[in-house]
Every structure is written in structure tokens, then in C-alpha cells.
Design a protein around this motif. Structure first.
Motif, PDB file in Angstrom:
ATOM      1  N   TYR A   6      81.151  37.904  45.366  1.00 53.52           N
ATOM      2  CA  TYR A   6      80.129  36.914  45.691  1.00 53.52           C
ATOM      3  C   TYR A   6      80.811  35.580  45.944  1.00 53.52           C
ATOM      4  O   TYR A   6      81.661  35.143  45.169  1.00 53.52           O
ATOM      5  CB  TYR A   6      79.099  36.763  44.566  1.00 53.52           C
ATOM      6  CG  TYR A   6      78.036  35.750  44.903  1.00 53.52           C
ATOM      7  CD1 TYR A   6      77.051  36.038  45.839  1.00 53.52           C
ATOM      8  CD2 TYR A   6      78.049  34.485  44.329  1.00 53.52           C
ATOM      9  CE1 TYR A   6      76.095  35.090  46.192  1.00 53.52           C
ATOM     10  CE2 TYR A   6      77.092  33.529  44.673  1.00 53.52           C
ATOM     11  CZ  TYR A   6      76.123  33.837  45.604  1.00 53.52           C
ATOM     12  OH  TYR A   6      75.190  32.901  45.961  1.00 53.52           O
ATOM     13  N   ARG A   8      79.961  31.422  47.469  1.00 55.36           N
ATOM     14  CA  ARG A   8      78.908  30.469  47.806  1.00 55.36           C
ATOM     15  C   ARG A   8      79.505  29.090  48.040  1.00 55.36           C
ATOM     16  O   ARG A   8      80.425  28.675  47.352  1.00 55.36           O
ATOM     17  CB  ARG A   8      77.889  30.374  46.658  1.00 55.36           C
ATOM     18  CG  ARG A   8      76.744  29.415  46.942  1.00 55.36           C
ATOM     19  CD  ARG A   8      75.910  29.137  45.706  1.00 55.36           C
ATOM     20  NE  ARG A   8      76.681  28.455  44.674  1.00 55.36           N
ATOM     21  CZ  ARG A   8      76.956  27.157  44.667  1.00 55.36           C
ATOM     22  NH1 ARG A   8      76.534  26.373  45.645  1.00 55.36           N
ATOM     23  NH2 ARG A   8      77.652  26.614  43.701  1.00 55.36           N
ATOM     24  N   ILE A  43      68.492  30.243  41.707  1.00 54.11           N
ATOM     25  CA  ILE A  43      68.992  31.598  41.988  1.00 54.11           C
ATOM     26  C   ILE A  43      68.258  32.274  43.137  1.00 54.11           C
ATOM     27  O   ILE A  43      68.483  33.443  43.409  1.00 54.11           O
ATOM     28  CB  ILE A  43      68.961  32.498  40.725  1.00 54.11           C
ATOM     29  CG1 ILE A  43      67.560  32.611  40.148  1.00 54.11           C
ATOM     30  CG2 ILE A  43      69.939  31.999  39.693  1.00 54.11           C
ATOM     31  CD1 ILE A  43      67.438  33.615  39.022  1.00 54.11           C
ATOM     32  N   LEU A  48      72.802  36.440  47.032  1.00 52.59           N
ATOM     33  CA  LEU A  48      72.743  36.820  45.621  1.00 52.59           C
ATOM     34  C   LEU A  48      71.686  37.896  45.399  1.00 52.59           C
ATOM     35  O   LEU A  48      71.908  38.852  44.655  1.00 52.59           O
ATOM     36  CB  LEU A  48      72.457  35.594  44.751  1.00 52.59           C
ATOM     37  CG  LEU A  48      72.404  35.825  43.244  1.00 52.59           C
ATOM     38  CD1 LEU A  48      73.730  36.391  42.727  1.00 52.59           C
ATOM     39  CD2 LEU A  48      72.062  34.526  42.523  1.00 52.59           C
ATOM     40  N   ARG A  52      72.293  41.643  43.892  1.00 55.09           N
ATOM     41  CA  ARG A  52      71.565  42.130  42.722  1.00 55.09           C
ATOM     42  C   ARG A  52      70.932  43.491  42.992  1.00 55.09           C
ATOM     43  O   ARG A  52      70.816  44.312  42.088  1.00 55.09           O
ATOM     44  CB  ARG A  52      70.503  41.118  42.308  1.00 55.09           C
ATOM     45  CG  ARG A  52      71.132  39.848  41.743  1.00 55.09           C
ATOM     46  CD  ARG A  52      70.229  38.666  41.797  1.00 55.09           C
ATOM     47  NE  ARG A  52      69.217  38.677  40.737  1.00 55.09           N
ATOM     48  CZ  ARG A  52      68.259  37.779  40.660  1.00 55.09           C
ATOM     49  NH1 ARG A  52      68.173  36.812  41.545  1.00 55.09           N
ATOM     50  NH2 ARG A  52      67.395  37.840  39.686  1.00 55.09           N
ATOM     51  N   LEU A  69      78.878  30.951  41.252  1.00 54.66           N
ATOM     52  CA  LEU A  69      77.744  31.820  40.934  1.00 54.66           C
ATOM     53  C   LEU A  69      76.487  30.991  40.701  1.00 54.66           C
ATOM     54  O   LEU A  69      75.397  31.375  41.088  1.00 54.66           O
ATOM     55  CB  LEU A  69      78.048  32.688  39.706  1.00 54.66           C
ATOM     56  CG  LEU A  69      77.000  33.743  39.352  1.00 54.66           C
ATOM     57  CD1 LEU A  69      76.777  34.720  40.502  1.00 54.66           C
ATOM     58  CD2 LEU A  69      77.414  34.500  38.093  1.00 54.66           C
TER      59      LEU A  69
END
Length: 184
Positions: A6, A8, A43, A48, A52, A69
């Protein structure tokens, strides 16, 4: 065990390249790297969300740094709990920590609180800088494109705000605002 990644960044102008490269070098396949170009203060992020949905028990998520994160402590704790409940571990490459084990979870929780505090300090410093700049006369926002001389001339020629707005291609409220600023 499958590796997922991940990455970002906060804005669309920033590059994900460095994070993606580090994830690939750590063994994550390109099709298992999920990315977002949005603030980490919440979130609700597409990348993301997709991550998930994809991960399963025994998988490991690699993230270059803890603050990539997320920046909100409560959200980070919720994410860690969510992944932990399905048996998914998170490893932070640069920070050298993992959610595997009780101590790892504790360290991640503490560091996420620090990341949130850092974000708050950044916002405070930015706001202080704006206030200071305004006090020194710095103007924010885009430059005016309305010809105020033409506006004043039209007003002196007896035109009302509606007619001035039509001729100049601006809103009536803008006409009133500019007239008020010039004292007319």
C-alpha cells in the motif's frame, strides 16, 4: 502467505514512484500494490478499500512508512484491528515495525498517535504562517480580473448593478462588493 503493498501521497501532484519501487524491491508483485493520492486523515480511500477487500488470512501488507497508511490514530487502530481480526499482518518497511505480536501492535499504536500529533502541528504552523502573512499584508487567493475602472465608469453613467453585471459578465453580488470596496 501473499505480500500486498500500500502506497499513499497526500496530493495528486506528488509521486508514488519511490514508495512503489520500495514495495516491489521488498517482493510485492505489481498487481498487488494498491495506491491512493489523497489525505491520510480519513480511511475513505479507494485504494485502501480495494486492499481491504483483497487480503485474506495469512497475508502480509507492506507499507513504506507508518504515516502512509494513515494520520488519524483512531482510524489506524481500527485498521490494525480489522486486519488483525482476519489474520493479516502489516509491516512498515522504513520504521522496521510490524503488527505481528503484542509489542508490535503497541508500538504501531504509539507511533500512529505521534503521526496524528505531527499532522496537527503542521496544520497549526500553516495557520500561524497564514495569520502572520495576512498581518504583513500578503493577499491570498487569485488575482482580480475585473476592470474596476470600467465598473466605476458604468456606474457613473447611471447603470444599475444588474446592467453592469450583464455588460461585464460578472455576478451582481460581485458588482455590489466592488462598489462597496471603492466606496461608491
Amino acid at each position: 502467505m501473499r505480500l500486498f503493498g500500500y502506497a499513499r501521497v497526500s496530493t495528486s501532484q506528488q509521486s508514488l514512484d519511490g514508495q512503489v519501487k520500495a514495495l516491489k524491491e521488498a517482493g510485492v508483485k505489481s498487481n498487488r500494490i494498491f495506491t491512493d493520492k489523497v489525505s491520510g486523515s480519513h480511511i475513505n480511500r479507494d485504494g485502501l478499500h480495494s486492499l481491504r477487500v483483497k487480503v485474506e488470512e495469512g497475508d502480509v501488507i507492506l507499507v513504506k512508512k507508518l504515516d502512509r497508511l494513515g494520520r488519524d490514530t483512531a482510524d489506524m487502530i481500527a485498521l490494525i484491528k480489522e486486519f488483525d481480526s482476519i489474520g493479516v499482518a502489516i509491516r512498515f518497511l522504513d520504521d522496521g515495525i510490524s503488527t505481528e505480536g503484542t509489542m508490535g501492535k503497541m508500538v504501531v499504536t504509539i507511533l500512529s498517535a505521534v503521526a496524528q500529533a505531527e499532522r496537527q502541528r503542521i496544520l497549526e504552523r500553516t495557520n500561524e504562517g497564514r495569520i502572520e502573512a495576512k498581518a504583513k499584508g500578503v493577499k491570498f487567493g487569485r488575482k482580480r480580473t475585473v476592470d474596476t475602472e470600467k465598473l466605476r465608469t458604468l456606474r457613473k453613467n447611471g447603470l444599475g448593478a444588474t446592467d453592469i453585471a450583464r455588460q461585464m459578465g460578472i455576478g451582481r453580488s460581485t458588482v455590489y462588493k466592488l462598489l462597496n470596496e471603492t466606496g461608491e
